[in-house]
Design a protein around this motif. Structure first.
Motif, PDB file in Angstrom:
ATOM      1  N   SER A 155      -2.745   2.466  -2.015  1.00 18.52           N
ATOM      2  CA  SER A 155      -3.452   1.194  -2.004  1.00 18.52           C
ATOM      3  C   SER A 155      -2.918   0.347  -3.152  1.00 18.52           C
ATOM      4  O   SER A 155      -2.620   0.859  -4.230  1.00 18.52           O
ATOM      5  N   THR A 166      -5.763  -7.248  -2.208  1.00 17.51           N
ATOM      6  CA  THR A 166      -5.446  -5.853  -1.929  1.00 17.51           C
ATOM      7  C   THR A 166      -4.570  -5.706  -0.702  1.00 17.51           C
ATOM      8  O   THR A 166      -4.501  -6.598   0.147  1.00 17.51           O
ATOM      9  N   GLY A 167      -3.911  -4.576  -0.623  1.00 20.68           N
ATOM     10  CA  GLY A 167      -3.062  -4.248   0.510  1.00 20.68           C
ATOM     11  C   GLY A 167      -2.696  -2.783   0.473  1.00 20.68           C
ATOM     12  O   GLY A 167      -3.329  -1.987  -0.223  1.00 20.68           O
ATOM     13  N   SER A 168      -1.673  -2.434   1.206  1.00 22.88           N
ATOM     14  CA  SER A 168      -1.239  -1.044   1.309  1.00 22.88           C
ATOM     15  C   SER A 168       0.247  -0.939   0.989  1.00 22.88           C
ATOM     16  O   SER A 168       0.942  -1.944   0.872  1.00 22.88           O
ATOM     17  N   THR A 180       6.135  -2.370   0.095  1.00 19.81           N
ATOM     18  CA  THR A 180       4.976  -3.078   0.627  1.00 19.81           C
ATOM     19  C   THR A 180       5.428  -4.434   1.153  1.00 19.81           C
ATOM     20  O   THR A 180       6.626  -4.724   1.204  1.00 19.81           O
ATOM     21  N   ASN A 181       4.462  -5.280   1.550  1.00 16.02           N
ATOM     22  CA  ASN A 181       4.773  -6.645   1.986  1.00 16.02           C
ATOM     23  C   ASN A 181       4.873  -7.582   0.792  1.00 16.02           C
ATOM     24  O   ASN A 181       4.162  -7.414  -0.206  1.00 16.02           O
ATOM     25  N   VAL A 184       1.543  -9.287  -0.044  1.00 17.72           N
ATOM     26  CA  VAL A 184       0.544  -8.476  -0.762  1.00 17.72           C
ATOM     27  C   VAL A 184       0.614  -8.744  -2.260  1.00 17.72           C
ATOM     28  O   VAL A 184      -0.404  -8.788  -2.950  1.00 17.72           O
ATOM     29  N   PRO A 292      -7.019  -6.733   7.936  1.00 22.01           N
ATOM     30  CA  PRO A 292      -6.665  -7.147   6.582  1.00 22.01           C
ATOM     31  C   PRO A 292      -6.764  -5.970   5.612  1.00 22.01           C
ATOM     32  O   PRO A 292      -7.753  -5.255   5.589  1.00 22.01           O
ATOM     33  N   GLY A 293      -5.721  -5.782   4.827  1.00 20.81           N
ATOM     34  CA  GLY A 293      -5.639  -4.627   3.931  1.00 20.81           C
ATOM     35  C   GLY A 293      -4.648  -3.598   4.427  1.00 20.81           C
ATOM     36  O   GLY A 293      -4.155  -2.776   3.654  1.00 20.81           O
ATOM     37  N   SER A 295      -1.771  -4.458   5.480  1.00 21.97           N
ATOM     38  CA  SER A 295      -0.450  -5.007   5.185  1.00 21.97           C
ATOM     39  C   SER A 295       0.328  -4.119   4.228  1.00 21.97           C
ATOM     40  O   SER A 295      -0.172  -3.740   3.168  1.00 21.97           O
ATOM     41  N   SER A 311       2.364  -5.681   9.126  1.00 21.95           N
ATOM     42  CA  SER A 311       2.449  -6.937   8.387  1.00 21.95           C
ATOM     43  C   SER A 311       1.528  -8.039   8.879  1.00 21.95           C
ATOM     44  O   SER A 311       1.163  -8.911   8.097  1.00 21.95           O
TER      45      SER A 311
END
Length: 452
Positions: A155, A166-168, A180-181, A184, A292-293, A295, A311
């Motif tokens: 995370s 936040t994102g992944s 990641t993206n 993000v 959402p999250g 990504s 994405s």
């Protein structure tokens, strides 16, 4: 407009998760993603008590005939009801019934006495398993893939002055590289806000941004940690529609979440990002739930290999509010992610291929037309660029790339960006003065432009 610049579309464009704002997109682009918080409510209702009416005698239905149906015959006289069964017989039946009841009672009592002899005390311990026997999941099952992948899914949080984004992400290399993206970590790139990575065991590390590219919506982070287990990047060119997939990440901040589905389409032209930094993605489409999250998290195949980076999600046309997952998610193909990540790790920058033309966004006919006038100081065909060397002129119409027809600007752009600088493509081109005909095929060697 240039094949390395965004185009304004007549339809909504796909946006990243969570979406910062609605991007401007090429004509006919896929519907845009939006952040949604789908939920559901519910509860249990008390079931009503059903009362049955008293039993009544029902006459069988008579076949239709003339006139009304006659009423049922009157019941026989009372003295005829006992015909064939005299008073003595009634007494015998009553006696037999009583005897049967007594026998049943005696039998039941004997059974209860026997059970009481074997009964355990009320506080006797209930039986339990000796030791813990793990359940073996078959190789290739969703549970097995998730168990192998989740320790390498992270995370990501950007903690800025205005809040936390936040994102992944996923472990890319054992020595601390995370993929990641770009969207993000875009806030961190712009403002210098700190980025934190939380691993599957709960420990957290601050990360630095090694490199990012808005053109491909990818970013590489680095944490001070070794001995990590990277996920394997598979071959996205081998993916076919109908393949089973698993999406992993932290939707709505819920870490270590997995969802499953299939690949529902390939080569979907998707735009993600803000108007000033639009990514054109030759995306893998999936119906695995992405919210959402998610990504930056991996999309895995049945072998546990990463075939895409989640994405964007689609938003229903005309919808002005976030709807969350509607069964249309989009992932950057792993082959593109591999190529871009290697460039970001090596130099902090990424490049993308171009053919050196501006595209006419007002054109409505078959194919994609090369502009006839300069835009922003750029000529419609770059002198001595790939298209110029191949004999493509202003006003020419590009009908197909490598045998695949194109009807919108974004389709041509994402098909080119899915390749690498130096690759050769075959374009089918019709001269601008002609309105019909299949055109001619020309070979174009793609040039290179630095992202950013």
């Amino acid at each position: 407009m240039s094949d390395d610049n965004p185009f304004a579309p007549p339809t909504p464009a796909s946006r990243p998760l969570p979406p910062p704002s609605a991007p401007t997109a090429p004509a006919g682009a896929a519907p845009g993603p939006d952040a949604g918080r789908p939920g559901h409510g519910g509860g249990e209702r008390e079931q009503p008590t059903t009362r049955l009416p008293p039993l009544t005698t029902v006459q069988p239905v008579s076949p239709p005939g003339p006139g009304p149906v006659p009423p049922p015959p009157p019941p026989p006289p009372a003295e005829r009801r006992s015909r064939g069964l005299g008073g003595g017989s009634l007494t015998l039946v009553a006696t037999l019934a009583l005897l049967a009841g007594l026998v049943g009672g005696i039998g039941g009592s004997a059974v209860m006495d026997a059970r009481e002899d074997d009964a355990r005390p009320a506080d006797a311990a209930l039986p339990e398993a000796v030791g813990s026997t793990p359940v073996e999941r078959p190789e290739g099952s969703v549970a097995a893939i998730a168990a192998d992948a989740l320790p390498s899914v992270v995370s990501i949080a950007v903690r800025g002055a205005e809040g936390e984004a936040t994102g992944s992400g996923m472990v890319l290399k054992a020595d601390g590289y995370i993929l990641t993206n770009n969207h993000v970590v875009a806030d961190a790139t712009a403002s210098g806000a700190p980025v934190f990575v939380t691993f599957s065991d709960g420990h957290e590390k601050q990360a630095e941004i090694v490199g990012a590219t808005p053109d491909y919506d990818l970013a590489v982070l680095k944490v001070d940690e070794t001995g990590l287990t990277p996920l394997v990047l598979g071959d996205s060119d081998a993916v076919v529609v109908g393949d089973s997939v698993l999406a992993a990440g932290s939707p709505l901040g819920l870490d270590a979440t997995v969802t499953t589905g299939i690949v529902s389409a390939l080569h979907r032209p998707v735009q993600a990002g803000e108007q000033s930094a639009t990514a054109f993605i030759d995306a893998i489409q999936t119906d695995a739930a992405i919210n959402p999250g998610n990504s930056g998290g991996p999309l895995l195949n049945s072998a546990g290999e990463v075939i895409g980076i989640n994405s964007a999600i689609a938003q229903a046309p005309g919808s002005l509010t976030a709807t969350g997952n509607i069964g249309l998610g989009f992932a950057i193909p792993s082959n593109q992610a591999r190529r871009t990540a290697e460039q970001l790790i090596e130099s902090g920058e990424a490049t993308f291929p171009v053919i050196g033309v501006l595209l006419d966004q007002t054109y409505q006919g078959e194919g994609v037309r090369v502009a006839t006038t300069a835009q922003g100081g750029q000529p419609p065909v770059t002198p001595d660029g790939p298209a110029d060397r191949a004999g493509i002129a202003p006003g020419d119409v590009i009908l197909a790339i490598d045998g695949r027809p194109v009807s919108r600007s974004d389709e041509l752009i994402v098909a080119i960006r899915a390749l690498a600088p130096g690759d050769a493509v075959t374009l089918r081109v019709r001269p601008g003065g002609e309105t019909e005909g299949e055109g001619r095929e020309v070979r174009v060697v793609l040039d290179e432009k630095t992202s950013g």
